[in-house]
Scaffold this motif. Structure first.
Motif, PDB file in Angstrom:
ATOM      1  N   ALA A   1       0.713  -1.214   0.068  1.00  0.00           N
ATOM      2  CA  ALA A   1      -0.045  -0.032   0.087  1.00  0.00           C
ATOM      3  C   ALA A   1       0.670   1.239   0.067  1.00  0.00           C
ATOM      4  CB  ALA A   1      -1.143  -0.039   1.274  1.00  0.00           C
ATOM      5  N   TYR A   2       2.155   1.118   0.410  1.00  0.00           N
ATOM      6  CA  TYR A   2       3.062   2.302   0.595  1.00  0.00           C
ATOM      7  C   TYR A   2       3.895   2.397  -0.776  1.00  0.00           C
ATOM      8  CZ  TYR A   2       1.788   3.054   5.106  1.00  0.00           C
ATOM      9  OH  TYR A   2       1.186   3.254   6.468  1.00  0.00           O
ATOM     10  N   PHE A   3       3.685   1.296  -1.686  1.00  0.00           N
ATOM     11  CA  PHE A   3       4.454   1.791  -3.004  1.00  0.00           C
ATOM     12  C   PHE A   3       3.665   2.807  -3.949  1.00  0.00           C
ATOM     13  CE2 PHE A   3       5.765  -3.089  -2.764  1.00  0.00           C
ATOM     14  CZ  PHE A   3       6.431  -2.866  -1.576  1.00  0.00           C
ATOM     15  N   ARG A   4       4.723   3.739  -4.244  1.00  0.00           N
ATOM     16  CA  ARG A   4       4.077   4.880  -5.310  1.00  0.00           C
ATOM     17  C   ARG A   4       5.052   4.861  -6.367  1.00  0.00           C
ATOM     18  NH1 ARG A   4       0.217   4.612  -2.745  1.00  0.00           N
ATOM     19  NH2 ARG A   4      -0.656   5.833  -1.033  1.00  0.00           N
ATOM     20  N   ASN A   5       4.530   4.744  -7.434  1.00  0.00           N
ATOM     21  CA  ASN A   5       5.203   4.535  -8.907  1.00  0.00           C
ATOM     22  C   ASN A   5       6.644   4.421  -8.903  1.00  0.00           C
ATOM     23  OD1 ASN A   5       5.956   7.552  -8.197  1.00  0.00           O
ATOM     24  ND2 ASN A   5       3.967   8.010  -9.233  1.00  0.00           N
TER      25      ASN A   5
ATOM     26  N   GLU B   1       8.430   3.802  -6.241  1.00  0.00           N
ATOM     27  CA  GLU B   1       9.083   4.252  -5.067  1.00  0.00           C
ATOM     28  C   GLU B   1       8.473   3.180  -4.049  1.00  0.00           C
ATOM     29  OE1 GLU B   1      10.995   7.378  -4.226  1.00  0.00           O
ATOM     30  OE2 GLU B   1      11.359   6.777  -6.066  1.00  0.00           O
ATOM     31  N   ARG B   2       9.733   2.576  -3.046  1.00  0.00           N
ATOM     32  CA  ARG B   2       9.380   1.770  -1.928  1.00  0.00           C
ATOM     33  C   ARG B   2      10.103   2.442  -0.749  1.00  0.00           C
ATOM     34  NH1 ARG B   2       8.790  -3.690  -5.052  1.00  0.00           N
ATOM     35  NH2 ARG B   2       9.004  -4.614  -2.873  1.00  0.00           N
TER      36      ARG B   2
ATOM     37  N   ALA C   1       7.208   1.535   4.128  1.00  0.00           N
ATOM     38  CA  ALA C   1       6.552   0.266   3.415  1.00  0.00           C
ATOM     39  C   ALA C   1       6.931  -0.864   4.730  1.00  0.00           C
ATOM     40  CB  ALA C   1       6.958   0.016   2.322  1.00  0.00           C
TER      41      ALA C   1
END
Ligand code: DOR
Ligand code: ZN
Ligand code: ZN
Length: 356
Positions: free
Chosen positions: A135-139, A141-142, A146
């Motif tokens: 749910a914390y992965f953004r395009n 980005e990890r 997370a």
């Protein structure tokens, strides 16, 4: 545990509970045989392979097939089962451990993970988490958040189910502290030694979870030094150099050939003791996997106490490149003994049976 002369060290065989030996649909990256060669070159006598093969190992049938194939290798072979679609598959396969990826959480949901945990609590399997909440992965980005969020989720699952849990390749000192008493943890050579400042090659340094800042990385190393980390494991993850040099490089670092030497370099620097080396990379992982690794049982490694320069071209498997290229390491693996044979760096193999 350990015998020492001026020039050589004899240690119990190393046990790596996180490797990717690929094969099957990904044999262009690595094969079971190539992985086993790299393990022997690194003083490793037992491994636990990961189920993210092609196809992913989610059924009892595939699990059995793979274990059967691994049983023919010159090293001891264990396998973490992948998350099955139906929990009842665990009753058939009876794996000692189940590997849970962020992709599994994204696909099946935390609910499904909790059902697995309930079943594993009964069947006594260990849940091995790649602990990053997707749910914390953004395009692409990890972020470290997370990992923090996943630790919290898993804490609740352990609290409700009593399942035995291990978190693999942790990157944050926070995780080592927050899991005390309810989970075991391991850290990789790259998360302990490489960071966004000292690892500059964008493709070779790309790995999941990501390398962190020098500050976080040094505090993780301090956690290792203070005994907060239970196990050392490589996450040896071969890809081809072509794939790594492509416009869309896959994540993964190969290090099983050099992992023991990197750990012995930390001993040389006074960061860990020799007892720590054996505990982190032999005793504790062998207990988790249920293998009996002992010098007296002919499972050992011989190390030459000398400094050397790491070269990917020396690696014994298919993967022959490394972000540790040209690093100075201490302690060359000279020979590895397992299953009644001793394997030398030179390529020579001798039987440990007395001559007829
Ligand atoms: O960097 C990684 N590579 N992290 C993973 O979780 C998977 C692995 C792989 O299979 O290449
Ligand atoms: Zn992983
Ligand atoms: Zn992995």
């Amino acid at each position: 545990l350990v015998q020492l002369s001026n020039r050589y060290l004899i240690l119990p065989g190393m046990v790596d509970l996180h490797v990717h030996f690929r094969d099957w649909g990904l044999s262009h990256k690595e094969t079971l045989e190539g992985g086993a060669r790299a393990a022997l070159a690194g003083g490793v006598v037992a491994v636990a392979d990961m189920p993210n093969t092609s196809p992913h190992i989610r059924t009892a049938e595939l699990y059995r097939k793979r274990v059967e194939q691994g049983s023919g290798l010159p090293i001891l072979y264990k396998l973490h089962m992948g998350v099955p679609e139906k929990v009842a598959e665990l009753d058939q396969a009876r794996p000692r451990s189940v590997k849970i990826y962020p992709e599994d959480v994204a696909r099946f949901g935390w609910q499904h993970v909790e059902k697995l945990a309930e079943r594993c609590a009964t069947l006594r399997c260990v849940l091995v988490f790649h602990c990053e909440d997707p749910a914390y992965f953004r395009n692409g980005e990890r972020p470290p958040d997370a990992e923090v969020a996943c630790v919290e989720k898993v804490r609740q699952i352990v609290h409700r189910t009593g399942a035995r849990v291990h978190l693999t390749h942790i990157t944050l000192p926070y995780t080592a502290e927050a899991t005390r008493g309810w989970a075991s943890v391991d850290a990789t050579p790259h998360h302990l030694l490489l960071d966004v400042d000292n690892c500059k090659d964008p493709a070779l340094c790309l790995v999941n979870p990501r390398l962190r800042t020098p500050e976080i990385r040094k505090r993780l190393l301090a956690a290792l030094a203070s005994g907060l980390i239970d196990i050392y494991a490589t996450d040896h993850a071969p890809h081809t150099l072509e794939e790594k040099r492509s416009g869309n490089p896959p994540p993964g670092i190969c290090s099983i050939d050099i992992a023991l030497s990197l750990l012995l370099s930390l001993w040389k620097r006074g960061v860990v003791s020799l007892d720590d080396v054996v505990r982190l990379y032999s005793f504790r992982p062998s207990r988790l996997l249920g293998v009996d690794v002992d010098v007296a049982r002919g499972l050992f490694t011989v190390v030459r106490l000398e400094e050397f320069e790491i070269r990917g071209s020396d690696f014994a498997g298919s993967c022959k490149f490394t972000p540790f290229e040209k690093f100075k390491a201490f302690g060359q693996v000279e020979a590895t003994a397992v299953r009644g044979k001793i394997y030398f760096k030179t390529g020579e193999t001798y039987s440990l049976q007395p001559p007829q």
